[in-house]
Design an enzyme around this catalytic site. Structure first.
Site, mmCIF file in Angstrom:
data_model
loop_
_atom_site.group_PDB
_atom_site.id
_atom_site.type_symbol
_atom_site.label_atom_id
_atom_site.label_comp_id
_atom_site.label_asym_id
_atom_site.label_seq_id
_atom_site.Cartn_x
_atom_site.Cartn_y
_atom_site.Cartn_z
ATOM 1 N N LYS A 172 -7.010 -44.343 -14.090
ATOM 2 C CA LYS A 172 -6.832 -44.243 -15.546
ATOM 3 C C LYS A 172 -5.350 -44.223 -15.924
ATOM 4 O O LYS A 172 -4.927 -44.922 -16.843
ATOM 5 C CB LYS A 172 -7.548 -42.985 -16.067
ATOM 6 C CG LYS A 172 -9.065 -43.030 -15.892
ATOM 7 C CD LYS A 172 -9.756 -41.866 -16.538
ATOM 8 C CE LYS A 172 -9.469 -40.555 -15.856
ATOM 9 N NZ LYS A 172 -9.986 -40.490 -14.482
ATOM 10 N N THR A 173 -4.556 -43.420 -15.223
ATOM 11 C CA THR A 173 -3.121 -43.361 -15.511
ATOM 12 C C THR A 173 -2.460 -44.705 -15.226
ATOM 13 O O THR A 173 -1.610 -45.172 -15.991
ATOM 14 C CB THR A 173 -2.449 -42.254 -14.684
ATOM 15 O OG1 THR A 173 -3.075 -40.999 -14.986
ATOM 16 C CG2 THR A 173 -0.962 -42.157 -14.986
ATOM 17 N N ASP A 215 -3.441 -37.631 -21.112
ATOM 18 C CA ASP A 215 -4.390 -37.381 -20.024
ATOM 19 C C ASP A 215 -5.237 -36.156 -20.353
ATOM 20 O O ASP A 215 -4.779 -35.243 -21.049
ATOM 21 C CB ASP A 215 -3.610 -37.158 -18.726
ATOM 22 C CG ASP A 215 -4.485 -37.327 -17.500
ATOM 23 O OD1 ASP A 215 -5.626 -37.818 -17.640
ATOM 24 O OD2 ASP A 215 -4.037 -36.962 -16.394
ATOM 25 N N THR A 250 -12.018 -37.121 -17.977
ATOM 26 C CA THR A 250 -13.010 -37.076 -16.910
ATOM 27 C C THR A 250 -14.353 -36.581 -17.452
ATOM 28 O O THR A 250 -15.348 -36.593 -16.734
ATOM 29 C CB THR A 250 -12.550 -36.140 -15.785
ATOM 30 O OG1 THR A 250 -12.228 -34.854 -16.335
ATOM 31 C CG2 THR A 250 -11.314 -36.699 -15.086
ATOM 32 N N ARG A 268 -7.477 -43.022 -4.895
ATOM 33 C CA ARG A 268 -6.511 -41.946 -4.649
ATOM 34 C C ARG A 268 -6.777 -41.283 -3.304
ATOM 35 O O ARG A 268 -5.852 -40.999 -2.541
ATOM 36 C CB ARG A 268 -6.581 -40.908 -5.771
ATOM 37 C CG ARG A 268 -5.594 -39.752 -5.594
ATOM 38 C CD ARG A 268 -5.761 -38.734 -6.690
ATOM 39 N NE ARG A 268 -5.403 -39.304 -7.990
ATOM 40 C CZ ARG A 268 -5.752 -38.759 -9.152
ATOM 41 N NH1 ARG A 268 -6.488 -37.661 -9.179
ATOM 42 N NH2 ARG A 268 -5.363 -39.321 -10.284
#
Length: 349
Positions: A69-70, A114, A163, A222
């Site tokens: 997302k980032t 975020d 999230t 990640r």
């Protein structure tokens, strides 16, 4: 075999690691691996904004942690040649915090927030008007003499990441022009992510070893990159080639099993199986039994265990599946427990 600069100059080693972290993030949609549908939708949205010479619509990125997302927010800014401002929901606890950010934005800037669902309610309400009309109302004075002063904002694009999209109020969710739901990656996509990271690391790793890591990454890039670095460290310290044997040894050392379960995952599962006979067991009871917060179990552990079919959620509690009994090599029922078991307290579910 070892790099003498890395051993004698800790600043150089730290700079190299930071450079690697930055290089891992793709800068364009073409470099971004996975999320094919979302990439196509974003490409269309950004191209249309470019052709019309306007700021792109506000974008909401929803999905589990670690899926990009980032990175996608950075790509939105990079591909449009626009500046990027980054913040987070927990840091915006007052309307004044948000007003300070919004009033300092330049025309066309991309604002990334975020965990946007964790913003204060007063800030959320201010955001409604800012997103729709590029304006905020600031209260001046106190009491009966207080007045509302409108402040015009430069046009901007808000990229929100969450999230837990269900926690966003409907008025805020409806103001996003585009909502992207990011999905977990399959193993083939994770192998591409790992191959790219291995090239950046200068790590000579074969396809079988990459596939072994990809199978233990919980569908999350990640985690894939993190495990790859642990494999690199293991190979460096032991003077071994990063083949499938050293990959298995490294991941066993770091308590990552062939399904991707870590220490906490296994603690939850073995507690369910051995102490509660596979369930049903309530969330708070399970959390106390393993010494963790209920929120950690619900948000971090449980989604993965449900997704790979080791537990199911029922109105009476969490229940282990036959696959869970088989994975842990325990003698258990061939099917889920019947409804005749003890019913947990309502507030324990």
């Amino acid at each position: 075999m070892s790099d003498p600069v890395a051993l004698t100059d800790p600043h150089s080693a730290g700079d190299a690691e930071l450079a690697f972290e930055g290089a891992l993030r793709p800068k364009t949609l073409d470099e971004f691996v996975g999320q094919r549908r979302v990439r196509g939708q974003l490409q269309l949205l950004l191209r249309a904004a470019e052709l019309q010479d306007r700021t792109p619509d506000h974008i909401l990125l929803a999905g589990p942690p670690g899926l990009g997302k980032t990175t996608l927010a950075m790509i939105v800014a990079y591909e449009g040649g626009r500046p990027l401002r980054m913040s987070s929901g927990p840091a915006i606890q007052h309307a004044g915090d948000l007003a300070a950010i919004l009033s300092s934005l330049v025309s066309g800037e991309v604002l990334f927030i975020d965990e946007i669902h964790r913003m204060a309610r007063s800030a959320e309400e201010m955001l409604y008007l800012a997103m729709e009309d590029f304006r905020i109302d600031i209260m001046v004075g106190k009491g009966a003499g207080a007045t509302s002063v409108p402040l015009e904002l430069a046009p901007f694009t808000l990229v929100g990441a969450t999230t837990r999209a269900g926690l966003l109020p409907n008025p805020l969710r409806d103001r996003f022009g585009f909502t992207a739901h990011l999905e977990f990656y399959d193993e083939a996509e994770l192998e591409l992510v790992l191959a790219r990271a291995a090239r950046l690391l200068g790590l000579d790793i074969d396809g079988e070893a990459v596939a072994e890591i990809a199978g233990r990454c919980r569908g999350t890039p990640r985690i894939a990159n993190r495990l790859l670095r642990r494999v690199r460290d293991y190979a460096l310290v032991h003077g071994a080639r990063p083949d499938v044997t050293s990959v298995k040894a490294a991941l066993e050392l770091y308590d990552v099993d062939p399904l991707g379960l870590d220490r906490l995952d296994r603690a939850v599962m073995t507690t369910m199986l051995e102490r509660f006979g596979g369930g049903p067991v309530g969330l708070s009871t399970l959390a106390v039994s393993v010494g963790e917060e209920a929120e950690t179990i619900e948000a971090v552990v449980e989604p993965f265990l449900v997704r790979i079919g080791l537990i199911t959620r029922t109105p009476r509690g969490r229940v282990a599946t036959p696959a869970a009994w088989r994975h842990f090599g325990l003698a258990g029922p061939g099917a889920e427990p019947s409804a005749g078991g003890a019913v947990p307290l309502v507030d324990d579910l």
